[in-house]
Scaffold this motif. Sequence first.
Motif, PDB file in Angstrom:
ATOM      1  N   LEU A 250     -19.951 -50.490   8.240  1.00 38.16           N
ATOM      2  CA  LEU A 250     -18.605 -49.987   7.969  1.00 38.16           C
ATOM      3  C   LEU A 250     -18.428 -49.584   6.501  1.00 38.16           C
ATOM      4  O   LEU A 250     -17.704 -48.653   6.187  1.00 38.16           O
ATOM      5  CB  LEU A 250     -17.598 -51.071   8.343  1.00 38.16           C
ATOM      6  CG  LEU A 250     -16.237 -50.612   8.829  1.00 38.16           C
ATOM      7  CD1 LEU A 250     -16.396 -49.680  10.017  1.00 38.16           C
ATOM      8  CD2 LEU A 250     -15.402 -51.812   9.211  1.00 38.16           C
ATOM      9  N   ASP A 251     -19.107 -50.294   5.598  1.00 38.31           N
ATOM     10  CA  ASP A 251     -18.888 -50.021   4.173  1.00 38.31           C
ATOM     11  C   ASP A 251     -19.890 -49.014   3.598  1.00 38.31           C
ATOM     12  O   ASP A 251     -19.942 -48.818   2.390  1.00 38.31           O
ATOM     13  CB  ASP A 251     -18.905 -51.330   3.373  1.00 38.31           C
ATOM     14  CG  ASP A 251     -20.234 -52.050   3.476  1.00 38.31           C
ATOM     15  OD1 ASP A 251     -21.102 -51.586   4.228  1.00 38.31           O
ATOM     16  OD2 ASP A 251     -20.394 -53.090   2.813  1.00 38.31           O
ATOM     17  N   GLY A 252     -20.696 -48.394   4.461  1.00 38.89           N
ATOM     18  CA  GLY A 252     -21.609 -47.362   3.972  1.00 38.89           C
ATOM     19  C   GLY A 252     -22.876 -47.900   3.342  1.00 38.89           C
ATOM     20  O   GLY A 252     -23.659 -47.151   2.766  1.00 38.89           O
ATOM     21  N   ASN A 253     -23.101 -49.208   3.436  1.00 44.58           N
ATOM     22  CA  ASN A 253     -24.312 -49.808   2.874  1.00 44.58           C
ATOM     23  C   ASN A 253     -25.461 -49.644   3.875  1.00 44.58           C
ATOM     24  O   ASN A 253     -25.282 -49.898   5.061  1.00 44.58           O
ATOM     25  CB  ASN A 253     -24.025 -51.287   2.610  1.00 44.58           C
ATOM     26  CG  ASN A 253     -25.118 -51.979   1.866  1.00 44.58           C
ATOM     27  OD1 ASN A 253     -26.259 -51.942   2.281  1.00 44.58           O
ATOM     28  ND2 ASN A 253     -24.787 -52.603   0.769  1.00 44.58           N
ATOM     29  N   THR A 254     -26.626 -49.223   3.392  1.00 51.44           N
ATOM     30  CA  THR A 254     -27.734 -49.001   4.325  1.00 51.44           C
ATOM     31  C   THR A 254     -28.857 -50.017   4.160  1.00 51.44           C
ATOM     32  O   THR A 254     -29.981 -49.757   4.568  1.00 51.44           O
ATOM     33  CB  THR A 254     -28.320 -47.582   4.165  1.00 51.44           C
ATOM     34  OG1 THR A 254     -28.857 -47.473   2.858  1.00 51.44           O
ATOM     35  CG2 THR A 254     -27.283 -46.517   4.390  1.00 51.44           C
ATOM     36  N   VAL A 255     -28.561 -51.153   3.522  1.00 46.47           N
ATOM     37  CA  VAL A 255     -29.612 -52.159   3.318  1.00 46.47           C
ATOM     38  C   VAL A 255     -29.768 -53.008   4.586  1.00 46.47           C
ATOM     39  O   VAL A 255     -28.798 -53.591   5.066  1.00 46.47           O
ATOM     40  CB  VAL A 255     -29.277 -53.077   2.123  1.00 46.47           C
ATOM     41  CG1 VAL A 255     -30.343 -54.128   1.966  1.00 46.47           C
ATOM     42  CG2 VAL A 255     -29.133 -52.274   0.868  1.00 46.47           C
TER      43      VAL A 255
END
Lengths: 137, 131
Positions: B89-94
């Motif tokens: 949801l927060d755009g983090n791709t880790v």
Amino acid sequence: MSLFNVFDIAGSGMSAQSTRLNTVSSNMANANNVSGNKDELYRAKNPVFATVMQDVKGNTQSSGVRVIRIEESTQEASRRYEPNNPLANEMGYVYQSNVNAMEEMANMISASRSYQNNVEIMNTAKQLMLATLKLGE
Amino acid sequence: MPINFDKALGSHEQALKIQARRASALSSNIVNADTPGYKARDIDFKQILNNSKGDMLAMTSTDSSHISTQGMGSMGMALKYRMPNQPSLDGNTVDLDMEKSAYAENAVRYQTSLRFLTGKFQGMMKAFRED
């Protein structure tokens, strides 16, 4: 040498996560605060993380994380009728701080796990560096 | 005849440098696991090693005093963005598990390169000794 960067990166992560743990403990300690005035009420605080970008040979790359600001929760504080409370306002109401204990617990576990990850990274980097120092033996 | 360390050590020295760089890239992914909007990046090991081995970036030297560009691969250029397995949801791709395993694997590879280099050095020492 790049392996030294790993220490900086992991260190920045540990510092950011400990700030997060700090806000969690502050929130938990003040979870039961009440106030007669809505504006003087303790509000849940949360850190905002941002990547530190560094320019290396013409292209930017991440070199850690930092806390850019601490945000206060805007969630509406609940009100309850307690006329005997010395903090109650003239209508007899007190406001309860908007800290959500469940959220804070989840946040705490997440922060402590992330902190442990950073410590592991640093340990591994340290072992690699020590092995490099022994090269050729 | 002078001893040429570059020839004696082979590509392991380059590999060590790249693995150290990769450790730094992967550690910043793990550190930013909770940062909103962070895009995970990794190093394409094969590409840099090929760059540093081949003559892709080699410059012609017209004078003997020119510094050789051999082995000066484009270390920074091969940082590539990861394709996320699942969107967040927060755009983090880790993907923390993946990054951690990649970091551990990279650490072992680094130690492997070190072991190879140690072997090379020991071989040279053996050649130097007369007994």
